[in-house]
Every structure is written in C-alpha cells, then in structure tokens.
Design an enzyme around this catalytic site. Sequence first.
Site, mmCIF file in Angstrom:
data_model
loop_
_atom_site.group_PDB
_atom_site.id
_atom_site.type_symbol
_atom_site.label_atom_id
_atom_site.label_comp_id
_atom_site.label_asym_id
_atom_site.label_seq_id
_atom_site.Cartn_x
_atom_site.Cartn_y
_atom_site.Cartn_z
ATOM 1 N NE ARG A 102 -3.922 0.492 1.805
ATOM 2 C CZ ARG A 102 -5.176 0.581 2.260
ATOM 3 N NH1 ARG A 102 -5.456 1.372 3.270
ATOM 4 N NH2 ARG A 102 -6.139 -0.116 1.724
ATOM 5 C CG HIS A 127 -8.233 -0.241 -3.249
ATOM 6 N ND1 HIS A 127 -7.474 -1.331 -2.848
ATOM 7 C CD2 HIS A 127 -8.926 0.156 -2.136
ATOM 8 C CE1 HIS A 127 -7.705 -1.564 -1.561
ATOM 9 N NE2 HIS A 127 -8.573 -0.681 -1.118
ATOM 10 C CD GLN A 133 -12.824 -1.710 -1.496
ATOM 11 O OE1 GLN A 133 -12.059 -1.612 -0.546
ATOM 12 N NE2 GLN A 133 -14.082 -2.078 -1.355
ATOM 13 C CB CYS A 161 -14.172 1.310 -0.716
ATOM 14 S SG CYS A 161 -13.869 3.084 -0.698
HETATM 15 N N1 CP Z 1 -11.423 -0.224 1.851
HETATM 16 C C1 CP Z 1 -10.173 -0.315 2.341
HETATM 17 O O1 CP Z 1 -9.222 -0.591 1.618
HETATM 18 O O2 CP Z 1 -10.083 -0.077 3.670
HETATM 19 P P1 CP Z 1 -8.735 0.131 4.482
HETATM 20 O O3 CP Z 1 -8.159 1.442 4.004
HETATM 21 O O4 CP Z 1 -9.155 0.171 5.916
HETATM 22 O O5 CP Z 1 -7.805 -1.000 4.178
HETATM 23 N N1 NVA Z 2 -9.927 6.609 -2.100
HETATM 24 C C1 NVA Z 2 -9.686 6.153 -0.763
HETATM 25 C C2 NVA Z 2 -9.945 4.678 -0.654
HETATM 26 C C3 NVA Z 2 -9.739 4.094 0.709
HETATM 27 C C4 NVA Z 2 -9.963 2.619 0.741
HETATM 28 C C5 NVA Z 2 -8.261 6.472 -0.379
HETATM 29 O O1 NVA Z 2 -7.360 6.306 -1.217
HETATM 30 O O2 NVA Z 2 -8.031 6.922 0.750
#
Ligand code: CP
Ligand code: NVA
Length: 314
Positions: A100, A127, A130, A261
């Site tokens: 990440r 993502h 997701q 999400c």
């Molecule tokens: N939706 C998602 O990826 O959540 P987190 O940021 O908590 O991992």
């Molecule tokens: N768009 C959001 C998604 C979180 C799961 C972010 O990048 O923070």
Amino acid sequence: MKNLISAFDLNETELKAIFDLTKRIKQNPSAFRDAFDGKALGLIFEKPSTRTWVSFEVGFSTMGGHVIYLGPEDIQLGVREEVRDVARVLARYLDLVVMRTYSHRLILEFAKYFDKLVINGLSDLEHPCQALGDFYTIIEMLGDLKDKKIAFVGDGNNVLNSLLILAARLGANLSFATPKKFAPQASILSRALKEAKRTGAKIVGTNQPEQAVRNADIIYTDVWVSMGEEDRVGKKEHFEKFQVNRALLKKANQNVRVMHCLPAHRGEEITNEVIEGKHSIVFDQAENRLHVQKAILLYLLGTPGKSAESFTEN
Ligand code: CP
Ligand code: NVA
C-alpha cells in the site's frame, strides 16, 4: 507467476476463476486451512489500513501462512535504503508482498526487483483487490450483471479507476458521476471504454449524480479526500452536490443497494442515515474483502504440486 498491480492484470477467465474460488472458500474455509503452509507474506504499508491489512493478515494466516507487517517506520522504503535493495533482499525471505503506497510507480519499481508475487493493496492510481471484492459482492447480491446498473457518485480516484476496469472486463453497466476536475484517470478510462466495446459493457460518465443513479441497482461512493490528500484545500467544495443521501436514493431503483469501500466520512460523501439505512450493504461488502483476498492469494500463489482446484470440500 503473475502480479496483481492493476485490475487490468486479470483477464475475464481469471476473474471468474477467482470468484468461483471465493465462493468455495467462503462456504468452507476450513478446507483451505493448510494452503499456505510454510509460506511467508510481507505487508508493506505506507498508509493506514483496517480492511486491507486485517483481511490479508487473517486470510493468509488462517490458511497456514506466516505474515509480517512492515509499516512506514519499519523498513522506510526508499529512505533508509534504495527500493531495489529492499526488494531483492525481501525476495529471499518472502513468497509475496502486498503493498500500500502513495505512489503507484513505487509498486512498479519494487516489482521490477522483487522476483516473487506483488499485490497492490491500494496506490494513488488503483485499488484492484477492493474492486474484486466489490464485483464479487454485486454478483452475490444481484446475480448476473446483465441488465443491472451500477452507479458511482463521487471522486474519480483509485477505487473508481479499478471499478471501471473490472466493469469493462466483466461486461457491466457502470455510470459514474464525478465533478469535472475529478474525473477518473484518462488513460484508464479510455482503455476501459475500448474494452467495453469488446465485452458489451456500458460505461457512461457524467457530472450529474441524478443522471448516473437513474434506474441504478447499486449506488457506490468513496471519500472526497483520500489518504494523502488531507492538505488539498478546497477539494471538498467541488463535491457538494455529490453526496449520497436520501434524496439521491429516491432517483434510483426502489431496491437500490448502497456500497462504500470504507472508511466513510459521514456527512460528506454519504449521510449517516443512508449508511445505517436498509439499502446499505457496506458491511457485507467489507466482509467479502476477506473471502475474495483468500481466493486471490490462492489463485496467484498456488501451492506447489497442488492447484487451487485440488482443495477438497471436506
Ligand atoms: N477499503 C479499504 O481498503 O479499507 P482500508 O483502508 O481500511 O484498508
Ligand atoms: N480513495 C480512498 C480509498 C480508501 C480505501 C483512499 O485512497 O483513501
């Protein structure tokens, strides 16, 4: 070996295989208890996480593997030492990593030197895990995607980018409404539109939320200010009419389901009433991250001498 860095990395057959595997794992998780015996997964996370971190860690460890979490302070990727050095060292200890990062390019650079499996656990561009979880949830809830309409309302960021790719690949009908300045990534959208022609997917963009949600079976939203964007002053002001609230739900199908999400910023992209209301499926959606990720891991990593299909139901 195949990485999952972009949702484009999986073709239609592979997506369907992962969804089939997800169903089997969800129905009978104990049949897969030893799948990752002797394997080690590294979680390299530059940003916070609840769902992605915990579902990957619980998923991999309950299937017999070992997990090590490496947060921003631990290895300080590219700060303490060069990315290519970290990647080559970790490849000698680990079987795979989930990353990440702020920058998508960092994952690509790491993958160049890490000769094991790399999975994108969210970048500024995509993502994919997701979006896989989300399409699994949509299919689980609505059945065939044919004749169903998915509407996305909000920021054209990482989540929408990956949803667009999978919508195109899976032949779905996805309308998205974003402010003009916050449209999805142009190259992803144009490639998705090209694919849509081949698969029969219908992808339509607008700046009018009411238009996107008309006759929708699903309304999906994401935060207006993503992780790493906290200092972007004035961004939220572009999103005033993009809130998923009771009035917007009224323009969709009566049984519309609402997805997010998560994490959610209640009172911004979604009202408290809607996220807590009867249309919301956000926690089923979040649960499926676990089942889908187990399937992604099993499909991509496999087990020597054992194909994903060889795991029995008992
Ligand atoms: N939706 C998602 O990826 O959540 P987190 O940021 O908590 O991992
Ligand atoms: N768009 C959001 C998604 C979180 C799961 C972010 O990048 O923070």
